[in-house]
Scaffold this active site. Structure first.
Site, PDB file in Angstrom:
ATOM      1  N   MET A  19       0.851  -1.197   0.000  1.00 54.59           N
ATOM      2  CA  MET A  19       0.000   0.000   0.000  1.00 54.59           C
ATOM      3  C   MET A  19       0.883   1.241   0.000  1.00 54.59           C
ATOM      4  O   MET A  19       1.769   1.393   0.846  1.00 54.59           O
ATOM      5  CB  MET A  19      -0.917   0.003   1.229  1.00 54.59           C
ATOM      6  CG  MET A  19      -1.960  -1.098   1.226  1.00 54.59           C
ATOM      7  SD  MET A  19      -2.967  -1.112   2.733  1.00 54.59           S
ATOM      8  CE  MET A  19      -1.835  -1.930   3.880  1.00 54.59           C
ATOM      9  N   CYS A 102      -3.338  -1.773  -9.464  1.00 48.09           N
ATOM     10  CA  CYS A 102      -3.592  -0.440  -8.915  1.00 48.09           C
ATOM     11  C   CYS A 102      -4.597   0.305  -9.791  1.00 48.09           C
ATOM     12  O   CYS A 102      -4.378   0.460 -10.994  1.00 48.09           O
ATOM     13  CB  CYS A 102      -2.297   0.356  -8.815  1.00 48.09           C
ATOM     14  SG  CYS A 102      -2.553   2.048  -8.213  1.00 48.09           S
ATOM     15  N   LYS A 141       0.016  -9.358  -8.498  1.00 47.07           N
ATOM     16  CA  LYS A 141      -1.207  -8.895  -7.824  1.00 47.07           C
ATOM     17  C   LYS A 141      -2.055  -8.195  -8.875  1.00 47.07           C
ATOM     18  O   LYS A 141      -1.566  -7.322  -9.604  1.00 47.07           O
ATOM     19  CB  LYS A 141      -0.886  -7.939  -6.683  1.00 47.07           C
ATOM     20  CG  LYS A 141      -2.144  -7.516  -5.911  1.00 47.07           C
ATOM     21  CD  LYS A 141      -1.791  -6.712  -4.666  1.00 47.07           C
ATOM     22  CE  LYS A 141      -3.033  -6.506  -3.792  1.00 47.07           C
ATOM     23  NZ  LYS A 141      -4.004  -5.579  -4.379  1.00 47.07           N
ATOM     24  N   ASN A 204      -7.902 -11.142  -1.920  1.00 50.15           N
ATOM     25  CA  ASN A 204      -7.707  -9.794  -1.402  1.00 50.15           C
ATOM     26  C   ASN A 204      -9.008  -9.019  -1.577  1.00 50.15           C
ATOM     27  O   ASN A 204      -9.733  -9.236  -2.530  1.00 50.15           O
ATOM     28  CB  ASN A 204      -6.554  -9.105  -2.151  1.00 50.15           C
ATOM     29  CG  ASN A 204      -6.316  -7.665  -1.732  1.00 50.15           C
ATOM     30  OD1 ASN A 204      -6.238  -6.782  -2.575  1.00 50.15           O
ATOM     31  ND2 ASN A 204      -6.203  -7.411  -0.446  1.00 50.15           N
ATOM     32  N   ASP A 206     -11.779  -6.784   1.272  1.00 51.51           N
ATOM     33  CA  ASP A 206     -12.821  -6.944   2.292  1.00 51.51           C
ATOM     34  C   ASP A 206     -12.539  -8.044   3.306  1.00 51.51           C
ATOM     35  O   ASP A 206     -13.476  -8.568   3.927  1.00 51.51           O
ATOM     36  CB  ASP A 206     -14.196  -7.199   1.646  1.00 51.51           C
ATOM     37  CG  ASP A 206     -14.695  -6.006   0.833  1.00 51.51           C
ATOM     38  OD1 ASP A 206     -14.039  -4.961   0.851  1.00 51.51           O
ATOM     39  OD2 ASP A 206     -15.747  -6.148   0.183  1.00 51.51           O
TER      40      ASP A 206
END
Length: 330
Positions: A19, A102, A141, A204, A206
């Protein structure tokens, strides 16, 4: 047991998500202490790395106590990405992760991050070239797709695996959703249940309660959970999930004393790493969650996020400890 290449990351590992301006060395250290199995750096611009931009280069800092640690890079230009792989490999992380997820406009507009979901062939080509460029395991990711009408994540994951990707973390939203609505884990489970898939598939989005982590493991059958927003200002989330896994019961929340001590350590480590000005500024986003639940706290939170000098912030921490000494978190 899940393995990323030859790295054993345990049974249903909890991964700290990369992050921006959050998962820096001080915060990664706190999360590691609280049970994070794998931690990732903030995402790093490949263009910034090859230009030797200070903001990008400092993000390469990793420490032995963090391992296994992954460095995440983003970009869409083949030459830049390959040069950045060389630079990252020299920093000796355990894993190199590629950010294909992203959703931020300034990243997407350059065809990087989730922007590459519009060009799956390039996504696969880049991954293949990067895998061949380094001896380190390369992971990805990403998101479900660009929008609801272009979700092909089962095919995409299979193609990435076929060119050498060693694990994939999938955020259960499309780029069009940004962070709105609920994450959909069903397509991630479809990836995991594809009989051709043999690399770890991490979920990934929640994972914000221990129960949700159990659901991801038991109902959706995924190999691990990547934790993002739930950990900001709350590194204890990792230990709480693990305690729930082991006992089926909720761990008592950290006391005010624990929270103040962690906030102090966090701020001091940040100052030691990036200097007074940035250290003070970049830890501000954590304070709301460090002290979430305390009534009539606005005055103290305002002091924490507006003070430009660390001495004032440390003094506010002490005030909080004295003012709310009898408060019990539930």
């Amino acid at each position: 047991m899940a393995k990323i290449g030859d790295i054993d990351v345990g049974e249903f590992p909890l991964l700290l998500a990369p992050m921006e301006d959050v998962s820096d060395p001080p915060f990664r250290a706190l999360c590691k202490e609280q049970g994070a199995d794998v931690v990732y750096t903030e995402f790093i611009s490949s263009e910034g790395l090859i230009r030797d931009a200070a903001k990008s280069v400092i993000k390469l800092d990793i420490y032995e106590k963090e391992r296994p640690v992954g460095i995440q890079i983003f970009g869409a230009n083949m030459d830049s990405m390959l040069q950045s792989v060389d630079i990252v490999t020299a920093s000796k992380p355990d894993i190199i992760d590629i950010n294909f997820g992203c959703p931020v406009k300034k990243v997407v507009s350059k065809g990087a991050g989730a922007g590459i979901l519009k060009d799956i062939d390039l996504m696969v080509k880049l991954t293949k070239a990067m895998v061949e460029r380094t001896h380190l395991p390369v992971t990805v990711k990403t998101r479900l797709g660009w929008d609801h009408d272009s979700i092909k994540i089962v095919e995409v994951a299979e193609r990435l695996q076929d060119v050498g990707c060693k694990a994939i973390s999938i955020h259960g939203r499309t780029r069009a959703q940004m962070y709105k609505g609920n994450a959909d884990w069903r397509p991630i489970a479809e990836v995991k249940n594809n009989p051709r898939m043999h690399i770890p598939v991490f979920g990934n989005g929640d994972v914000n309660t221990p129960e949700r982590a159990v659901e991801m493991r038991d109902q959706y059958g995924l190999d691990g959970a990547m934790i993002g927003r739930a950990s900001i200002g709350y590194p204890w989330f990792f230990r709480e999930v693990k305690h729930y896994f082991e006992t089926g019961e909720h761990l008592a929340p950290p006391t005010l004393q624990e929270r103040v001590e962690a906030a102090k350590r966090h701020l001091q480590m940040s100052i030691d790493w990036k200097g007074e000005k940035l250290g003070v500024f970049e830890t501000r986003r954590h304070y709301t969650n460090y002290f979430k639940g305390i009534p009539h706290f606005k005055e103290y939170r305002t002091k924490m996020v507006t003070s430009d000098h660390s001495a004032d912030v440390f003094a506010t921490f002490d005030e909080v400890l004295e003012r709310f000494a009898d408060f019990q978190f539930v």
